[in-house]
Design an enzyme around this catalytic site. Structure first.
Site, PDB file in Angstrom:
ATOM      1  N   GLU A  53       0.836  -1.098   0.561  1.00 38.70           N
ATOM      2  CA  GLU A  53       0.119   0.173  -0.351  1.00 38.70           C
ATOM      3  C   GLU A  53       0.828   1.582  -0.276  1.00 38.70           C
ATOM      4  O   GLU A  53       0.268   2.263  -0.668  1.00 38.70           O
ATOM      5  CB  GLU A  53      -0.915   0.313   1.437  1.00 38.70           C
ATOM      6  CG  GLU A  53      -1.604  -1.156   1.747  1.00 38.70           C
ATOM      7  CD  GLU A  53      -1.611  -2.347   1.726  1.00 38.70           C
ATOM      8  OE1 GLU A  53      -2.737  -3.451   2.403  1.00 38.70           O
ATOM      9  OE2 GLU A  53      -0.110  -2.685   2.298  1.00 38.70           O
ATOM     10  N   SER A 165      16.654 -40.685 -16.448  1.00 37.07           N
ATOM     11  CA  SER A 165      14.994 -39.200 -16.597  1.00 37.07           C
ATOM     12  C   SER A 165      15.387 -38.643 -17.011  1.00 37.07           C
ATOM     13  O   SER A 165      14.417 -37.650 -16.631  1.00 37.07           O
ATOM     14  CB  SER A 165      14.481 -39.348 -14.761  1.00 37.07           C
ATOM     15  OG  SER A 165      16.224 -38.916 -14.325  1.00 37.07           O
ATOM     16  N   TRP A 167      15.190 -36.806 -20.565  1.00 34.62           N
ATOM     17  CA  TRP A 167      13.849 -35.814 -19.506  1.00 34.62           C
ATOM     18  C   TRP A 167      12.865 -36.683 -19.739  1.00 34.62           C
ATOM     19  O   TRP A 167      12.767 -36.741 -21.205  1.00 34.62           O
ATOM     20  CB  TRP A 167      14.565 -34.387 -19.947  1.00 34.62           C
ATOM     21  CG  TRP A 167      15.813 -34.052 -19.781  1.00 34.62           C
ATOM     22  CD1 TRP A 167      17.011 -33.781 -20.673  1.00 34.62           C
ATOM     23  CD2 TRP A 167      16.080 -33.092 -18.118  1.00 34.62           C
ATOM     24  NE1 TRP A 167      17.436 -32.745 -20.340  1.00 34.62           N
ATOM     25  CE2 TRP A 167      17.278 -32.989 -18.601  1.00 34.62           C
ATOM     26  CE3 TRP A 167      15.482 -33.119 -17.094  1.00 34.62           C
ATOM     27  CZ2 TRP A 167      17.583 -32.136 -17.615  1.00 34.62           C
ATOM     28  CZ3 TRP A 167      15.654 -32.601 -16.026  1.00 34.62           C
ATOM     29  CH2 TRP A 167      17.414 -31.925 -16.402  1.00 34.62           C
ATOM     30  N   ASP A 197      20.934 -38.041  -7.581  1.00 30.58           N
ATOM     31  CA  ASP A 197      20.663 -36.927  -8.646  1.00 30.58           C
ATOM     32  C   ASP A 197      21.407 -36.127  -8.988  1.00 30.58           C
ATOM     33  O   ASP A 197      22.141 -35.486  -9.614  1.00 30.58           O
ATOM     34  CB  ASP A 197      19.771 -36.704  -8.735  1.00 30.58           C
ATOM     35  CG  ASP A 197      18.775 -37.995  -9.370  1.00 30.58           C
ATOM     36  OD1 ASP A 197      18.620 -38.429  -9.815  1.00 30.58           O
ATOM     37  OD2 ASP A 197      17.238 -36.965  -9.207  1.00 30.58           O
ATOM     38  N   ARG A 204      16.137 -21.655 -12.318  1.00 27.41           N
ATOM     39  CA  ARG A 204      17.848 -20.960 -13.017  1.00 27.41           C
ATOM     40  C   ARG A 204      16.849 -20.138 -14.861  1.00 27.41           C
ATOM     41  O   ARG A 204      15.868 -20.779 -14.732  1.00 27.41           O
ATOM     42  CB  ARG A 204      18.339 -21.261 -13.817  1.00 27.41           C
ATOM     43  CG  ARG A 204      19.559 -21.904 -12.900  1.00 27.41           C
ATOM     44  CD  ARG A 204      20.571 -22.856 -13.505  1.00 27.41           C
ATOM     45  NE  ARG A 204      21.584 -23.493 -12.607  1.00 27.41           N
ATOM     46  CZ  ARG A 204      22.731 -22.783 -12.374  1.00 27.41           C
ATOM     47  NH1 ARG A 204      22.647 -21.649 -13.210  1.00 27.41           N
ATOM     48  NH2 ARG A 204      23.489 -23.051 -11.198  1.00 27.41           N
ATOM     49  N   GLY A 264      12.112 -37.555  -3.621  1.00 22.91           N
ATOM     50  CA  GLY A 264      11.456 -38.621  -4.566  1.00 22.91           C
ATOM     51  C   GLY A 264      10.598 -39.484  -3.595  1.00 22.91           C
ATOM     52  O   GLY A 264      10.138 -39.129  -2.825  1.00 22.91           O
ATOM     53  N   THR A 266      10.081 -42.109  -1.664  1.00 19.76           N
ATOM     54  CA  THR A 266       9.839 -42.640  -0.224  1.00 19.76           C
ATOM     55  C   THR A 266       9.708 -41.079   0.529  1.00 19.76           C
ATOM     56  O   THR A 266       8.820 -41.095   1.227  1.00 19.76           O
ATOM     57  CB  THR A 266      10.937 -42.829   0.244  1.00 19.76           C
ATOM     58  OG1 THR A 266      11.197 -44.273  -0.139  1.00 19.76           O
ATOM     59  CG2 THR A 266      10.887 -43.002   1.297  1.00 19.76           C
ATOM     60  N   ALA A 268       8.204 -38.097  -0.399  1.00 17.52           N
ATOM     61  CA  ALA A 268       6.343 -37.433  -0.399  1.00 17.52           C
ATOM     62  C   ALA A 268       5.742 -38.691  -0.710  1.00 17.52           C
ATOM     63  O   ALA A 268       4.956 -38.611   0.695  1.00 17.52           O
ATOM     64  CB  ALA A 268       6.443 -38.254  -2.803  1.00 17.52           C
ATOM     65  N   ALA A 270       5.962 -40.524   2.512  1.00 19.18           N
ATOM     66  CA  ALA A 270       6.204 -40.005   3.510  1.00 19.18           C
ATOM     67  C   ALA A 270       5.054 -38.117   4.299  1.00 19.18           C
ATOM     68  O   ALA A 270       4.380 -38.749   5.201  1.00 19.18           O
ATOM     69  CB  ALA A 270       7.158 -39.798   4.615  1.00 19.18           C
TER      70      ALA A 270
END
Length: 332
Positions: A53, A165, A167, A197, A204, A264, A266, A268, A270
């Site tokens: 504001e 992986s 891409w 990885d 970027r 990864g 595991t 995700a 959890a």
């Protein structure tokens, strides 16, 4: 310009600074003069700087007098590192304030009441603008907002059997992910992903240069990273958390309300099992792998009746890939 159009502009202004304002909310504000002409636009500056504001009023100058301020969040009513926005609006001679979401914080709420007491009329949409989703969630629940980002094949694989992986998704999807990284407060991965990885987890631009804002990089798990890991370089700050508990992870990120989970299967799983996925952004490639690691590990679902269901917020074609944005379904 009407108030609805002005709120669209204010929301865009808030989105432009998302990721740079924490612990303050990324608010956007537009000032219209007495004739409804746009005379000032502002967004919250980094901590210690002026609120949206105040920025918009400074740009409007004397043309703000008798005009309307349209803002994404109820103007604050307290003095911190800067003064109350409600007082600044009154001093500038604003006649009406239209805001989207009410401020849920006890120390800052009450701005609308202060304005009305000073003779300024107010109105509200009572909705949560997208740039404020994470900040409002943290204020209301006491924990950061978690978005799980995944990129997978059509059959839910994140890599081929041999582990390759790059891409699965195309360059447009990857560019969009980098743009989102530049707008969040923290990115979380597990040590499994970090070791397999060696990601940089930086934001970027398409030309490879670093974005102006870099989120906190968070690595969860008990295994140490090798000395040459990209996550240990000086392009961004990295926090190593010696835990696997999702609640402990979020407790360590109290000052980072907008969290992007890129770990990864595991990690995700959890977070899903703990009920801590507030939003899912899935990039699905038109690719079939047939085997390989799945996107999600054990999420505590033993039967279809316990499936974690989501509602589709948007579907978008990004290059050759499909981007799905999902929010939790209403629990009946």
């Amino acid at each position: 310009m009407n108030r609805e159009q002005a709120l669209v502009l204010a929301t865009a202004a808030g989105e432009a600074v998302r990721g740079t304002t924490s612990p303050n909310p990324p608010v956007g504000c537009v000032v219209l003069d007495a004739d409804g002409e746009l005379v000032g636009t502002g967004a919250t500056a980094p901590p210690g700087g002026p609120h949206a504001e105040v920025v918009a009023l400074a740009r409007a100058g004397e043309r703000a007098r008798g005009g309307t301020a349209v803002t994404t969040l109820e103007p604050c009513n307290h003095t911190g590192r800067t003064g109350p926005c409600s007082v600044a609006l009154v001093t500038a001679g604003i006649a009406h304030v239209h805001y989207a979401a009410a401020d849920p914080t006890p120390q800052a709420a009450g701005g609308a009441a202060h304005l009305r007491a000073a003779g300024v009329t107010t109105s509200t949409t009572g909705t949560d603008p997208a740039p404020l989703r994470a900040w409002l969630h943290r204020q209301r629940t006491g924990r950061p907002h978690v978005t799980w980002k995944l990129a997978a094949s059509l059959d839910g694989r994140t890599a081929a059997v041999d582990g390759t992986s790059r891409w699965i998704t195309g360059p447009q999807a990857r560019a969009q992910v980098h743009a989102e990284r530049a707008r969040v407060d923290a990115i979380v991965v597990g040590t499994g992903t970090a070791l397999a990885d060696d990601p940089a987890l930086t934001a970027r631009h398409p030309d490879g240069t670093l974005a102006g804002h870099q989120p906190l990089r968070v690595v969860v798990g008990h295994r140490p990273l090798p000395a040459g890991a990209q996550l240990l370089d000086d392009t961004a700050v990295t926090l190593l958390l010696d835990t696997h508990d999702p609640h402990a992870v979020l407790a360590a990120l109290t000052d980072h309300p907008d969290v992007l989970l890129e770990g990864g299967a595991t990690l995700a799983g959890a977070f899903a099992a703990a009920g801590l996925l507030d939003r899912v952004v899935a990039y699905v490639a038109p690719v079939l792998l047939g085997a390989g690691p799945a996107a999600l590990g054990d999420a505590g679902v033993g039967t279809i009746a316990r499936a974690l269901r989501f509602e589709v917020e948007s579907v978008e074609l990004v290059g050759a890939d499909v981007r799905l944005v999902l929010g939790p379904a209403e629990r009946g």
